[in-house]
Scaffold this motif. Structure first.
Motif, PDB file in Angstrom:
ATOM      1  N   LEU A   1       2.050  26.315 -54.040  1.00 34.21           N
ATOM      2  CA  LEU A   1       2.235  26.715 -52.646  1.00 34.21           C
ATOM      3  C   LEU A   1       0.995  26.325 -51.868  1.00 34.21           C
ATOM      4  N   ALA A   2       1.166  25.521 -50.823  1.00 38.01           N
ATOM      5  CA  ALA A   2       0.046  25.137 -49.962  1.00 38.01           C
ATOM      6  C   ALA A   2       0.397  25.497 -48.529  1.00 38.01           C
ATOM      7  N   GLU A   3      -0.525  26.132 -47.819  1.00 39.25           N
ATOM      8  CA  GLU A   3      -0.264  26.639 -46.480  1.00 39.25           C
ATOM      9  C   GLU A   3      -1.511  26.567 -45.599  1.00 39.25           C
ATOM     10  N   LYS A   4      -1.274  26.428 -44.316  1.00 39.91           N
ATOM     11  CA  LYS A   4      -2.313  26.730 -43.348  1.00 39.91           C
ATOM     12  C   LYS A   4      -2.372  28.247 -43.235  1.00 39.91           C
ATOM     13  N   ILE A   5      -3.554  28.823 -43.345  1.00 41.69           N
ATOM     14  CA  ILE A   5      -3.650  30.278 -43.364  1.00 41.69           C
ATOM     15  C   ILE A   5      -4.050  30.823 -41.996  1.00 41.69           C
ATOM     16  N   GLN A   6      -3.670  32.070 -41.780  1.00 45.07           N
ATOM     17  CA  GLN A   6      -4.136  32.809 -40.615  1.00 45.07           C
ATOM     18  C   GLN A   6      -5.524  33.351 -40.927  1.00 45.07           C
ATOM     19  N   VAL A   7      -6.480  33.037 -40.083  1.00 41.14           N
ATOM     20  CA  VAL A   7      -7.842  33.506 -40.307  1.00 41.14           C
ATOM     21  C   VAL A   7      -8.117  34.704 -39.406  1.00 41.14           C
ATOM     22  N   SER A   8      -9.089  35.496 -39.781  1.00 41.55           N
ATOM     23  CA  SER A   8      -9.427  36.687 -39.010  1.00 41.55           C
ATOM     24  C   SER A   8     -10.144  36.299 -37.720  1.00 41.55           C
ATOM     25  N   ASP A   9     -10.119  37.202 -36.780  1.00 43.15           N
ATOM     26  CA  ASP A   9     -10.771  36.958 -35.500  1.00 43.15           C
ATOM     27  C   ASP A   9     -12.207  37.463 -35.528  1.00 43.15           C
ATOM     28  N   ASP A  10     -12.909  37.084 -36.593  1.00 41.67           N
ATOM     29  CA  ASP A  10     -14.326  37.411 -36.694  1.00 41.67           C
ATOM     30  C   ASP A  10     -15.125  36.117 -36.680  1.00 41.67           C
ATOM     31  N   ARG A  11     -16.408  36.221 -36.899  1.00 43.50           N
ATOM     32  CA  ARG A  11     -17.259  35.026 -36.814  1.00 43.50           C
ATOM     33  C   ARG A  11     -16.829  33.957 -37.807  1.00 43.50           C
ATOM     34  N   GLY A  12     -16.527  34.369 -39.039  1.00 36.60           N
ATOM     35  CA  GLY A  12     -16.139  33.398 -40.054  1.00 36.60           C
ATOM     36  C   GLY A  12     -14.813  32.731 -39.741  1.00 36.60           C
ATOM     37  N   GLY A  13     -13.830  33.526 -39.294  1.00 38.63           N
ATOM     38  CA  GLY A  13     -12.534  32.956 -38.957  1.00 38.63           C
ATOM     39  C   GLY A  13     -12.612  31.998 -37.783  1.00 38.63           C
ATOM     40  N   ARG A  14     -13.344  32.394 -36.758  1.00 40.31           N
ATOM     41  CA  ARG A  14     -13.496  31.515 -35.596  1.00 40.31           C
ATOM     42  C   ARG A  14     -14.212  30.228 -35.978  1.00 40.31           C
ATOM     43  N   PHE A  15     -15.160  30.329 -36.904  1.00 45.74           N
ATOM     44  CA  PHE A  15     -15.890  29.144 -37.354  1.00 45.74           C
ATOM     45  C   PHE A  15     -14.943  28.159 -38.040  1.00 45.74           C
ATOM     46  N   LEU A  16     -14.046  28.662 -38.909  1.00 46.13           N
ATOM     47  CA  LEU A  16     -13.078  27.781 -39.568  1.00 46.13           C
ATOM     48  C   LEU A  16     -12.162  27.110 -38.554  1.00 46.13           C
ATOM     49  N   THR A  17     -11.704  27.883 -37.568  1.00 46.59           N
ATOM     50  CA  THR A  17     -10.833  27.323 -36.538  1.00 46.59           C
ATOM     51  C   THR A  17     -11.542  26.232 -35.751  1.00 46.59           C
ATOM     52  N   GLN A  18     -12.784  26.486 -35.390  1.00 45.04           N
ATOM     53  CA  GLN A  18     -13.555  25.491 -34.639  1.00 45.04           C
ATOM     54  C   GLN A  18     -13.807  24.242 -35.470  1.00 45.04           C
ATOM     55  N   LEU A  19     -14.088  24.425 -36.759  1.00 42.57           N
ATOM     56  CA  LEU A  19     -14.305  23.261 -37.625  1.00 42.57           C
ATOM     57  C   LEU A  19     -13.029  22.436 -37.756  1.00 42.57           C
ATOM     58  N   HIS A  20     -11.864  23.102 -37.817  1.00 43.78           N
ATOM     59  CA  HIS A  20     -10.610  22.363 -37.903  1.00 43.78           C
ATOM     60  C   HIS A  20     -10.412  21.514 -36.647  1.00 43.78           C
TER      61      HIS A  20
END
Length: 243
Positions: A163-182
């Motif tokens: 199973l491979a998926e795009k995941i929902q990340v949290s709205d914290d510093r780490g999650g926002r960082f992953l979203t920005q990097l994407h």
């Protein structure tokens, strides 16, 4: 070798952005789209073939559910020899047509059965491997457990689900960082700000991601006895689940 056209679908302003669908326009540019949009996609596809080589058994089937143009199907064919059939399923006629064209000069492609159907309506039988590569996220959330349970029931003892998926990340510093990097990843691959925002709008409420914890809880609820998170690139994650 079939040429890949560049993904420019969201670079042309044409009024309100319509919901994303896997139509002929998307099929035409899909290889370029996933290469430039999904970090680690080529590695994930190649590793899926290696998993298949380890777990596929003669006389069983491998299922590529949501196969699109068949990248995982071809990876399985390269790695698995012998009496193993691959059932490649997609509900988009343009994708199945493209898959057939791409199998034309692939060795052992006669072992592939292309099926144009909703993955929820395909019987899973005598399977040693099932792959859901970036597919479950397009299934209605309330239908996901039922699909995984049917997959679990259709796997032979010792069979495996990828199973491979795009995941929902949290709205914290780490999650926002992953979203920005994407988004930086897409910019680095030549996507314009218009294309990035347009595709985001098109996928809204069409691609519905979930957290890592939600995926792992559902796999357990579906009856898998072991779940291993084995691949991650930014906000894309893959698991192996065992019967």
């Amino acid at each position: 070798m079939i040429d890949t056209e560049p993904d420019d679908l969201f670079d042309r302003p044409s009024g309100p952005v319509r919901p994303f669908e896997f139509d002929a326009d998307v099929a035409r540019v899909f290889p370029d789209m996933v290469r430039r949009s999904v970090p680690g996609y080529a590695e994930l596809v190649g590793l899926s073939g290696l998993v298949a080589r380890r777990v596929a058994r003669p006389g069983t089937r491998c299922y590529d559910l949501g196969c699109s143009l068949g990248a995982v199907t071809r990876s399985i064919l390269r790695q698995v020899t012998g009496e193993v059939r691959v059932v490649a399923v997609d509900n988009a006629p343009a994708m199945i047509e493209g898959l057939r064209a791409r199998l034309a000069d692939v060795p052992h492609s006669g072992r592939v059965e292309p099926v144009c159907a909703d993955v929820r309506e395909v019987a899973i039988e005598n399977a040693s491997l099932v792959v859901l590569n970036l597919t479950l996220q397009f299934i209605p959330r309330d239908a996901r457990l039922e699909l995984l349970t049917r997959i679990r029931q259709g796997l032979v003892p010792g069979g495996v689900l990828i199973l491979a998926e795009k995941i929902q990340v949290s709205d914290d510093r780490g999650g926002r960082f992953l979203t920005q990097l994407h988004e930086d990843f897409k910019r680095a691959n030549g996507y314009s700000e218009m294309a990035i925002s347009g595709k985001r709008a098109a996928l809204d409420r069409v691609l519905v991601p979930e957290t890592i914890e939600a995926h792992e809880a559902r796999l357990s609820a579906a009856g898998f006895v072991g779940v291993e998170r084995w691949f991650q690139s930014l906000n894309f994650v893959a698991w192996i689940a065992w019967t």
